[in-house]
Motif scaffolding. Structure first.
Motif, short mmCIF file in Angstrom:
data_model
loop_
_atom_site.label_atom_id
_atom_site.label_comp_id
_atom_site.label_asym_id
_atom_site.label_seq_id
_atom_site.Cartn_x
_atom_site.Cartn_y
_atom_site.Cartn_z
N ALA A 124 0.82 -1.21 0.00
CA ALA A 124 0.00 0.00 0.00
C ALA A 124 0.85 1.27 0.00
O ALA A 124 0.37 2.34 -0.39
CB ALA A 124 -0.94 0.00 1.21
N ASP A 125 2.11 1.13 0.41
CA ASP A 125 3.05 2.25 0.33
C ASP A 125 3.57 2.46 -1.09
O ASP A 125 4.36 3.37 -1.34
CB ASP A 125 4.25 2.00 1.26
CG ASP A 125 4.07 2.64 2.64
OD1 ASP A 125 3.03 3.27 2.87
OD2 ASP A 125 4.99 2.51 3.47
N GLY A 126 3.18 1.57 -2.01
CA GLY A 126 3.55 1.73 -3.40
C GLY A 126 4.73 0.90 -3.85
O GLY A 126 5.28 1.12 -4.94
N HIS A 127 5.12 -0.10 -3.04
CA HIS A 127 6.29 -0.92 -3.38
C HIS A 127 5.87 -2.26 -3.98
O HIS A 127 4.84 -2.83 -3.59
CB HIS A 127 7.14 -1.18 -2.13
CG HIS A 127 7.61 0.07 -1.47
ND1 HIS A 127 8.38 1.01 -2.11
CD2 HIS A 127 7.40 0.55 -0.21
CE1 HIS A 127 8.65 2.00 -1.27
NE2 HIS A 127 8.06 1.75 -0.11
N ALA A 128 6.69 -2.75 -4.90
CA ALA A 128 6.44 -4.05 -5.52
C ALA A 128 7.49 -5.05 -5.07
O ALA A 128 8.66 -4.71 -4.91
CB ALA A 128 6.46 -3.92 -7.05
N GLY A 129 7.05 -6.30 -4.88
CA GLY A 129 7.97 -7.34 -4.43
C GLY A 129 8.18 -7.27 -2.93
O GLY A 129 7.67 -6.38 -2.24
N LEU A 130 8.95 -8.22 -2.42
CA LEU A 130 9.24 -8.25 -0.99
C LEU A 130 10.46 -9.13 -0.73
O LEU A 130 10.46 -10.31 -1.08
CB LEU A 130 8.04 -8.79 -0.20
CG LEU A 130 8.17 -8.77 1.32
CD1 LEU A 130 8.20 -7.33 1.83
CD2 LEU A 130 7.03 -9.54 1.97
N VAL A 131 11.47 -8.54 -0.11
CA VAL A 131 12.63 -9.29 0.37
C VAL A 131 12.44 -9.52 1.86
O VAL A 131 12.26 -8.57 2.62
CB VAL A 131 13.95 -8.52 0.13
CG1 VAL A 131 15.13 -9.29 0.74
CG2 VAL A 131 14.18 -8.28 -1.35
N LEU A 132 12.47 -10.77 2.29
CA LEU A 132 12.41 -11.08 3.71
C LEU A 132 13.82 -11.29 4.23
O LEU A 132 14.60 -12.04 3.65
CB LEU A 132 11.59 -12.35 3.97
CG LEU A 132 10.08 -12.24 3.82
CD1 LEU A 132 9.43 -13.57 4.21
CD2 LEU A 132 9.50 -11.12 4.67
N LEU A 133 14.14 -10.62 5.32
CA LEU A 133 15.44 -10.74 5.98
C LEU A 133 15.17 -11.21 7.40
O LEU A 133 14.72 -10.44 8.25
CB LEU A 133 16.18 -9.40 5.97
CG LEU A 133 17.44 -9.25 6.81
CD1 LEU A 133 18.43 -10.37 6.53
CD2 LEU A 133 18.08 -7.89 6.58
N GLY A 134 15.39 -12.51 7.65
CA GLY A 134 15.03 -13.10 8.94
C GLY A 134 16.24 -13.50 9.75
O GLY A 134 17.18 -14.11 9.22
N HIS A 135 16.21 -13.18 11.05
CA HIS A 135 17.30 -13.56 11.96
C HIS A 135 16.83 -14.63 12.93
O HIS A 135 15.79 -14.49 13.58
CB HIS A 135 17.78 -12.35 12.74
CG HIS A 135 18.64 -12.70 13.92
ND1 HIS A 135 19.80 -13.44 13.80
CD2 HIS A 135 18.50 -12.45 15.26
CE1 HIS A 135 20.34 -13.62 14.99
NE2 HIS A 135 19.55 -13.03 15.89
N SER A 136 17.61 -15.73 13.04
CA SER A 136 17.40 -16.77 14.05
C SER A 136 15.99 -17.36 13.95
O SER A 136 15.63 -17.91 12.92
CB SER A 136 17.71 -16.21 15.44
OG SER A 136 17.89 -17.25 16.37
N THR A 137 15.16 -17.22 14.98
CA THR A 137 13.78 -17.70 14.88
C THR A 137 13.06 -17.00 13.74
O THR A 137 12.23 -17.61 13.05
CB THR A 137 13.02 -17.48 16.20
OG1 THR A 137 13.78 -18.02 17.29
CG2 THR A 137 11.66 -18.14 16.17
N GLY A 138 13.37 -15.73 13.53
CA GLY A 138 12.80 -15.01 12.39
C GLY A 138 13.21 -15.62 11.06
O GLY A 138 12.48 -15.53 10.07
N GLY A 139 14.39 -16.25 11.02
CA GLY A 139 14.82 -16.95 9.82
C GLY A 139 13.99 -18.19 9.55
O GLY A 139 13.68 -18.52 8.41
N LEU A 140 13.64 -18.89 10.63
CA LEU A 140 12.74 -20.04 10.50
C LEU A 140 11.36 -19.58 10.02
O LEU A 140 10.79 -20.14 9.07
CB LEU A 140 12.63 -20.76 11.84
CG LEU A 140 11.60 -21.89 11.94
CD1 LEU A 140 11.93 -23.03 10.98
CD2 LEU A 140 11.51 -22.40 13.38
N ILE A 141 10.82 -18.55 10.67
CA ILE A 141 9.50 -18.03 10.31
C ILE A 141 9.48 -17.54 8.87
O ILE A 141 8.56 -17.82 8.11
CB ILE A 141 9.11 -16.91 11.29
CG1 ILE A 141 8.87 -17.48 12.69
CG2 ILE A 141 7.87 -16.16 10.80
CD1 ILE A 141 8.81 -16.43 13.79
N ALA A 142 10.52 -16.80 8.48
CA ALA A 142 10.57 -16.25 7.12
C ALA A 142 10.68 -17.36 6.08
O ALA A 142 10.09 -17.27 4.99
CB ALA A 142 11.75 -15.29 7.00
N SER A 143 11.43 -18.42 6.38
CA SER A 143 11.56 -19.54 5.45
C SER A 143 10.22 -20.23 5.24
O SER A 143 9.83 -20.54 4.09
CB SER A 143 12.59 -20.55 5.98
OG SER A 143 13.87 -19.98 6.08
#
Length: 325
Positions: A124-143
């Motif tokens: 909604a901010d006008g951006h296309a695509g999405l890069v997820l950068l996950g650390h530790s547990t966030g890396g599991l969640i992002a995967s």
């Protein structure tokens, strides 16, 4: 799980964030009355254009406070966002007010709602695509999210992702069976309390380099409950069986697994939380195009490593994004 979230239920106003000038936050209203918090970096020269936005996903006993990460990412032209997931950081009070425990959920799939809401707000901010950068547990969640939402994720970057427990195979198996049982009958049973050495090595008040809110990231973490660890282990099992992430993936790790306690210099130059060998073994199971980068002298959170390791990490990630997105 429901794909997407109801944007009409999402608070739409950005306000100044606790990090101050250059950072704004908004509340993401989630199904069932839960809340997450989306943070964006607004550099003085304006947001990047034409490059996919980066969404940072923190780990356990963690929240977003790494200003220098936002500045580095935006400096390369990538719009930067971060999420404090439900029950974490900026979102803790809303969770505990309804009877939840800090950092604890009993189903990792709930975080699909958090990330769906974040992705929609970023779009909604006008951006296309999405890069997820996950650390530790966030890396599991992002995967797991990139596997579940292949149409949404442009690239996946993992900073010391939590793909398995530390310890021997027999120890991991015993723990897993125990928490599966306890997670069903007594999910709030405390099964572990992390040590304080790594947190003390990081924080300014105890000789470290970084200043952050100890209410949201206490040195000794939050008590680990059986229900939470059971859902983490189910996520690990998914990784072990293999995901089918279609976007490019970069897995970054320290070069050494360190002890889980000890002197600050050791805590900050090795992965003192997870086993690097597990990350390397399971990285190829995430997707079909996985690169692995080893950061010599890196800490568990590579972006909080002492120089020059953290500069090496940031350069590695941003060069990779330039080449793949």
């Amino acid at each position: 799980m429901t794909h997407g979230s109801d944007m009409d239920e999402t608070a739409k106003d950005w306000t100044e964030d606790v990090l101050g000038a250059g950072f704004e936050a908004r509340t993401l209203r989630l199904p069932g009355g839960a809340e997450a918090t989306l943070v964006r970096y607004v550099p003085e020269d304006g947001p990047g254009a034409g490059r996919p936005p980066v969404l940072y996903v923190h780990g356990y006993t963690d929240y977003f406070f790494q200003r220098h990460l936002a500045e580095a990412v935006a400096g390369r032209g990538y719009p930067f966002y971060a999420i404090d997931l439900r029950a974490h950081g900026r979102s803790i009070d809303a969770w505990t007010a309804t009877g939840g425990d800090a950092n604890m959920v009993n189903d990792l799939r709930l975080y699909e709602q958090d990330l769906d809401a974040a992705a929609e707000a970023i779009a909604a901010d006008g951006h296309a695509g999405l890069v997820l950068l996950g650390h530790s547990t966030g890396g599991l969640i992002a995967s797991l999210y990139a596997d579940a939402r292949p149409d949404r994720v442009t690239a996946l970057v993992l900073n010391s992702p939590w793909f398995d427990l530390r310890g021997s195979w027999s120890d991991r198996s015993l723990v897993t069976q125990a928490v599966y049982v306890l997670g069903r009958i007594a999910p709030r049973t405390v099964v572990n309390k992390p040590g304080e050495d790594y947190g003390r090595a990081l924080h300014q008040a105890t000789g470290g380099e970084w200043d952050y809110d100890l209410r949201w990231k206490p040195h000794g973490g939050f008590p680990v409950q059986a229900g939470w660890l059971a859902t983490i282990r189910r996520g690990h099992r998914q990784i072990g069986r293999g995901l089918a992430v279609r976007c490019p993936v970069l897995v970054c790790t320290s070069d050494t697994t360190g002890p889980d306690g000890g002197e600050a210099a050791v805590m900050l130059s090795t992965d003192a939380v997870l086993d690097v060998a597990h990350m390397h073994a399971r990285a190829p199971k995430v997707g079909t195009a996985v690169d692995v980068a080893v950061i010599e002298g890196g800490a568990h959170d590579l972006v909080l490593s002492p120089r020059p390791a953290r500069e090496k990490y940031l350069t590695t990630v941003l060069d990779w994004l330039d080449a793949t997105t």
